[in-house]
Design a protein around this motif. Structure first.
Motif, PDB file in Angstrom:
ATOM      1  N   ARG A 280       0.836  -1.204   0.000  1.00 47.55           N
ATOM      2  CA  ARG A 280       0.000   0.000   0.000  1.00 47.55           C
ATOM      3  C   ARG A 280       0.871   1.253   0.000  1.00 47.55           C
ATOM      4  NH1 ARG A 280      -5.387  -0.034   1.281  1.00 47.55           N
ATOM      5  NH2 ARG A 280      -5.186   1.829   2.572  1.00 47.55           N
ATOM      6  N   ALA A 281       2.003   1.201   0.687  1.00 49.14           N
ATOM      7  CA  ALA A 281       2.920   2.338   0.679  1.00 49.14           C
ATOM      8  C   ALA A 281       3.511   2.569  -0.707  1.00 49.14           C
ATOM      9  CB  ALA A 281       4.038   2.111   1.693  1.00 49.14           C
ATOM     10  N   LEU A 282       3.511   1.524  -1.541  1.00 49.90           N
ATOM     11  CA  LEU A 282       3.996   1.639  -2.917  1.00 49.90           C
ATOM     12  C   LEU A 282       2.873   1.973  -3.892  1.00 49.90           C
ATOM     13  CD1 LEU A 282       6.424  -1.426  -2.874  1.00 49.90           C
ATOM     14  CD2 LEU A 282       7.099   0.985  -3.069  1.00 49.90           C
ATOM     15  N   GLY A 283       1.694   2.265  -3.360  1.00 50.28           N
ATOM     16  CA  GLY A 283       0.580   2.712  -4.194  1.00 50.28           C
ATOM     17  C   GLY A 283      -0.421   1.651  -4.572  1.00 50.28           C
ATOM     18  N   MET A 284      -0.273   0.429  -4.055  1.00 51.64           N
ATOM     19  CA  MET A 284      -1.207  -0.634  -4.414  1.00 51.64           C
ATOM     20  C   MET A 284      -2.474  -0.521  -3.574  1.00 51.64           C
ATOM     21  SD  MET A 284      -0.422  -4.731  -4.752  1.00 51.64           S
ATOM     22  CE  MET A 284       0.962  -4.422  -5.858  1.00 51.64           C
ATOM     23  N   ARG A 285      -3.634  -0.502  -4.236  1.00 54.22           N
ATOM     24  CA  ARG A 285      -4.894  -0.304  -3.528  1.00 54.22           C
ATOM     25  C   ARG A 285      -5.920  -1.416  -3.785  1.00 54.22           C
ATOM     26  NH1 ARG A 285      -2.139   2.442  -1.107  1.00 54.22           N
ATOM     27  NH2 ARG A 285      -2.282   4.667  -0.593  1.00 54.22           N
ATOM     28  N   GLY A 286      -5.891  -2.027  -4.926  1.00 52.12           N
ATOM     29  CA  GLY A 286      -6.867  -3.076  -5.223  1.00 52.12           C
ATOM     30  C   GLY A 286      -8.281  -2.553  -5.337  1.00 52.12           C
ATOM     31  N   VAL A 287      -8.430  -1.316  -5.836  1.00 52.22           N
ATOM     32  CA  VAL A 287      -9.747  -0.678  -5.934  1.00 52.22           C
ATOM     33  C   VAL A 287     -10.345  -0.918  -7.320  1.00 52.22           C
ATOM     34  CG1 VAL A 287     -10.981   1.520  -5.846  1.00 52.22           C
ATOM     35  CG2 VAL A 287      -9.071   1.090  -4.282  1.00 52.22           C
ATOM     36  N   ARG A 288     -11.610  -1.311  -7.345  1.00 54.47           N
ATOM     37  CA  ARG A 288     -12.282  -1.536  -8.623  1.00 54.47           C
ATOM     38  C   ARG A 288     -12.354  -0.248  -9.432  1.00 54.47           C
ATOM     39  NH1 ARG A 288     -15.998  -5.980  -8.903  1.00 54.47           N
ATOM     40  NH2 ARG A 288     -17.333  -4.678 -10.190  1.00 54.47           N
ATOM     41  N   PRO A 289     -12.195  -0.330 -10.748  1.00 55.23           N
ATOM     42  CA  PRO A 289     -12.295   0.876 -11.574  1.00 55.23           C
ATOM     43  C   PRO A 289     -13.735   1.393 -11.612  1.00 55.23           C
ATOM     44  CG  PRO A 289     -12.162  -1.080 -12.956  1.00 55.23           C
ATOM     45  CD  PRO A 289     -11.922  -1.540 -11.549  1.00 55.23           C
TER      46      PRO A 289
END
Length: 341
Positions: A280-289
């Protein structure tokens, strides 16, 4: 034949005809590397950060320890900017043979380079470093012996003084017959500490990352974690060479060993967290478009949806996101030894 668990694991995994001498990990269990290319892309971002910290040297190391099929090294090499890719000296470290068709830019060795300036990644490596198991008795800890053919166990001798000291500091057990969270069984992680120290002592500048199943001294598993894996399923931990044998890692002890090996406080920055928080600190969120993208760009929407699903798996706190993530950075040369008086 009764042997220690450490000897049994060593032979079952790495001996002649052992599991890792004939098998590739992806045939038996799913790692973050195989779950999604997003994992390699995240580590490519780390490689760029390390490159910045080192001042963009003419040559920067990327060392993948426990490389397996080489997929992580391939993924990082393909995800970094072309300028960095041209300067990366990529080394995959594994005891198995070089996979056929592996990119010629990737060196394949059984031991890490003598000196490393750059990024080291050890993804699910330490959990396969063989270790001994101990049980508490009325007279103190005893090693557990195992029959490699059946997995049956019995008590053996007292651990050596170094292992007893490790247990006292990093995995204290309950007194025999008592109840409590510490439990009566422990996995002696000193070989993992030594394995990581052997990496950190090679790291002259840069960052080393270990990602693995892990636990902390305040919450060790009461009965240990020895587990067998075969063909995607958990099986009894019988060290006969027919399955992978793994045990979770005391990453706090590993971190301490890494700091000492790399020269002590002042030269090493340590961060011990979870894969979820690190990614998450590297920008990974796993959020649906946004659903509107499905109308404007259906193919783009499907790609984004697939990526979000893969990212969600990597940061799921009850799955891969719950892995321990140890990052240790050496920001300067180690101090010169003090002259003897």
């Amino acid at each position: 034949m009764w042997v220690t668990w450490r000897d049994a694991m060593q032979n079952a995994l790495y001996g002649d005809g052992g599991f890792y001498q004939r098998e590739r990990p992806n045939r038996h269990f799913r790692t973050s590397v195989h779950a999604s290319p997003a994992f390699a892309h995240a580590l490519a971002l780390v490689a760029c950060q390390v490159d910045d910290a080192l001042g963009h040297p003419p040559v920067m190391d990327l060392v993948d320890i426990g490389s397996g099929d080489g997929l992580l090294a391939i993924g990082v090499l393909g995800a970094v900017p072309p300028d960095l890719a041209a300067r990366l000296r990529v080394t995959a470290v594994d005891l198995s043979s070089r996979p056929p068709g592996l990119d010629d830019r990737i060196a394949w060795t059984s031991t890490p380079p003598a000196e490393i300036a750059g990024l080291v990644v050890a993804n699910e490596w330490l959990d396969n470093v063989p270790l001994d198991v101990a049980e508490q008795t009325p007279s103190g800890p005893r090693l557990v012996l195992v029959d490699p053919a059946t997995g049956d166990e019995r008590l053996g001798p007292v651990p050596d003084p170094a292992d007893l000291a490790w247990l006292e500091r990093w995995w204290p057990m309950c007194s025999a017959g008592a109840s409590g969270r510490a439990g009566h069984r422990a996995e002696i992680g000193r070989p993992r500490d030594e394995a990581w120290a052997s990496v950190m002592v090679r790291l002259t500048r840069g960052t080393a990352i270990a990602v693995d199943y892990s636990h902390h001294v305040d919450n060790r598993p009461p009965q240990g974690t020895l587990t067998g894996y075969r063909a995607g399923s958990i099986v009894p931990a019988v060290p006969d060479g027919s399955c992978d044998i793994t045990a979770h890692v005391a990453l706090d002890a590993v971190a301490d060993a890494g700091e000492r090996a790399a020269g002590g406080t002042g030269t090493v920055t340590t961060r011990l967290t979870t894969q979820r928080e690190a990614l998450r600190a590297l920008g990974m969120r796993g959020v649906r478009p946004a659903l509107a993208l499905a109308h404007d760009d259906p193919r783009g929407y499907l790609r984004a949806l697939s990526r979000a699903s893969e990212e969600a798996e990597l940061i799921d706190p009850s799955g891969l996101g719950g892995f321990g993530w140890l990052s240790q950075s050496v920001s300067a040369g180690r101090p010169e030894p003090r002259p003897r008086r």
